[in-house]
Motif scaffolding. Structure first.
Motif, PDB file in Angstrom:
ATOM      1  N   ARG A   1      -9.860  11.075  -6.473  1.00 56.73           N
ATOM      2  CA  ARG A   1      -8.282  12.012  -5.947  1.00 56.73           C
ATOM      3  C   ARG A   1      -7.307  12.275  -6.377  1.00 56.73           C
ATOM      4  N   TYR A   2      -7.254  11.500  -7.759  1.00 56.35           N
ATOM      5  CA  TYR A   2      -7.175  11.545  -9.187  1.00 56.35           C
ATOM      6  C   TYR A   2      -7.721  12.775 -10.093  1.00 56.35           C
ATOM      7  N   LEU A   3      -8.827  12.662  -9.961  1.00 58.19           N
ATOM      8  CA  LEU A   3      -9.676  14.072 -10.309  1.00 58.19           C
ATOM      9  C   LEU A   3      -9.728  15.602  -9.632  1.00 58.19           C
ATOM     10  N   LEU A   4      -9.441  15.624  -8.943  1.00 58.43           N
ATOM     11  CA  LEU A   4      -9.389  16.264  -7.412  1.00 58.43           C
ATOM     12  C   LEU A   4      -8.012  17.158  -7.739  1.00 58.43           C
TER      13      LEU A   4
ATOM     14  N   LYS B   1     -13.469  -2.554  -5.138  1.00 53.17           N
ATOM     15  CA  LYS B   1     -13.823  -1.232  -6.772  1.00 53.17           C
ATOM     16  C   LYS B   1     -14.255  -0.201  -5.646  1.00 53.17           C
ATOM     17  N   VAL B   2     -14.113  -0.283  -4.860  1.00 47.95           N
ATOM     18  CA  VAL B   2     -14.523   1.177  -4.080  1.00 47.95           C
ATOM     19  C   VAL B   2     -12.789   2.578  -3.810  1.00 47.95           C
ATOM     20  N   LEU B   3     -12.310   1.492  -3.642  1.00 47.82           N
ATOM     21  CA  LEU B   3     -10.747   2.003  -3.844  1.00 47.82           C
ATOM     22  C   LEU B   3     -10.365   2.351  -4.430  1.00 47.82           C
ATOM     23  N   ARG B   4     -10.636   1.716  -5.918  1.00 48.60           N
ATOM     24  CA  ARG B   4     -10.455   2.541  -7.519  1.00 48.60           C
ATOM     25  C   ARG B   4     -11.493   3.737  -7.569  1.00 48.60           C
ATOM     26  N   ILE B   5     -12.373   3.943  -6.894  1.00 46.10           N
ATOM     27  CA  ILE B   5     -13.386   5.192  -7.279  1.00 46.10           C
ATOM     28  C   ILE B   5     -12.530   5.901  -5.955  1.00 46.10           C
ATOM     29  N   PHE B   6     -12.085   6.209  -5.152  1.00 54.03           N
ATOM     30  CA  PHE B   6     -11.606   6.961  -4.008  1.00 54.03           C
ATOM     31  C   PHE B   6     -10.656   7.052  -5.314  1.00 54.03           C
TER      32      PHE B   6
ATOM     33  N   PHE C   1       2.523  14.894 -14.737  1.00 52.86           N
ATOM     34  CA  PHE C   1       2.344  13.558 -14.185  1.00 52.86           C
ATOM     35  C   PHE C   1       1.220  13.016 -13.910  1.00 52.86           C
ATOM     36  N   LEU C   2       0.636  13.716 -13.630  1.00 51.24           N
ATOM     37  CA  LEU C   2      -0.407  13.331 -13.454  1.00 51.24           C
ATOM     38  C   LEU C   2      -1.699  13.081 -14.398  1.00 51.24           C
ATOM     39  N   LEU C   3      -1.345  13.687 -15.935  1.00 55.38           N
ATOM     40  CA  LEU C   3      -1.679  13.628 -17.195  1.00 55.38           C
ATOM     41  C   LEU C   3      -0.834  12.006 -17.793  1.00 55.38           C
ATOM     42  N   LEU C   4       0.431  12.338 -17.257  1.00 54.41           N
ATOM     43  CA  LEU C   4       1.341  10.670 -17.494  1.00 54.41           C
ATOM     44  C   LEU C   4       0.824   9.522 -16.591  1.00 54.41           C
ATOM     45  N   LYS C   5      -0.091   9.314 -15.798  1.00 51.13           N
ATOM     46  CA  LYS C   5      -0.794   8.706 -15.857  1.00 51.13           C
ATOM     47  C   LYS C   5      -2.140   8.581 -15.872  1.00 51.13           C
ATOM     48  N   THR C   6      -2.739   9.136 -16.377  1.00 52.06           N
ATOM     49  CA  THR C   6      -4.624   8.849 -16.317  1.00 52.06           C
ATOM     50  C   THR C   6      -4.513   7.313 -17.224  1.00 52.06           C
ATOM     51  N   LYS C   7      -3.549   6.917 -18.441  1.00 46.19           N
ATOM     52  CA  LYS C   7      -3.840   5.402 -17.904  1.00 46.19           C
ATOM     53  C   LYS C   7      -3.718   4.608 -17.060  1.00 46.19           C
TER      54      LYS C   7
END
Length: 175
Positions: free
Chosen positions: A92-95, A83-88, A142-148
């Motif tokens: 990371r994705y948002l940054l 769960k912590v790794l998912r939050i990280f 690339f990031l927006l395509l990985k959002t889901k």
């Protein structure tokens, strides 16, 4: 559909890198030949190679973003719970979204205001700014395509731990 879009942008970035590297090799071979056999060095050669190297460096970072091959501290994956790794991962994705968004926005601002010219190759400095704009835009795509995937998939370590749990259960049943 998403894979096709990613493939198109990855192919463009890859093609730019390949073409730039081929031109760099040809120019550097020309420099070596003209310097040692004709005692002459084309004045534009170093500037052109540095210019193209910028394109290679920035577009190869697009390719790395698409393939998730940027350097990470993977030892953290074994330290923290899933769960912590998912939050990280989400942080990371948002940054990255913020960084590449700013890179694109300010790259366009700098591109539109640049009036300076290179000395030897007689090109506008806008061409030096352009790969930064494209890199930011490509990485955003690339990031927006990985959002889901970022928000719904399990972490890589989750799958390993699930497999270990299944194997441990089977081992306990066999005893």
């Amino acid at each position: 559909m998403i894979d096709k879009i990613k493939k198109v942008f990855n192919t463009i970035a890859n093609g730019i890198c390949e073409l730039s590297l081929v031109v760099i090799i040809i120019v550097m071979m020309t420099v070596v030949i003209t310097r040692y056999f004709f005692n002459f060095t084309p004045p534009w050669s170093e500037e052109l190679c540095l210019f193209l190297l910028t394109w290679v460096g920035l577009f190869s970072s697009c390719i790395a973003e698409n393939k998730d091959s940027h350097i990470r501290l993977t030892f953290i994956d074994g330290v923290f719970p899933p769960k912590v790794l998912r939050i990280f991962g989400i942080i990371r994705y948002l940054l990255k979204l913020v960084f590449f968004g700013l890179m694109t926005y300010y790259g366009v601002q700098i591109f539109s205001n640049t009036k300076q010219m290179f000395g030897a190759i007689k090109l506008s400095y806008k061409w030096q700014i352009l790969p930064g704009v494209f890199t930011g835009a490509f990485c955003l795509i690339f990031l927006l395509l990985k959002t889901k995937i970022i928000f719904t998939d399990t972490h890589e370590r989750d799958k390993e731990r699930q497999l270990e749990a299944i194997l441990n259960e089977e081992g306990a049943l066999n005893e």
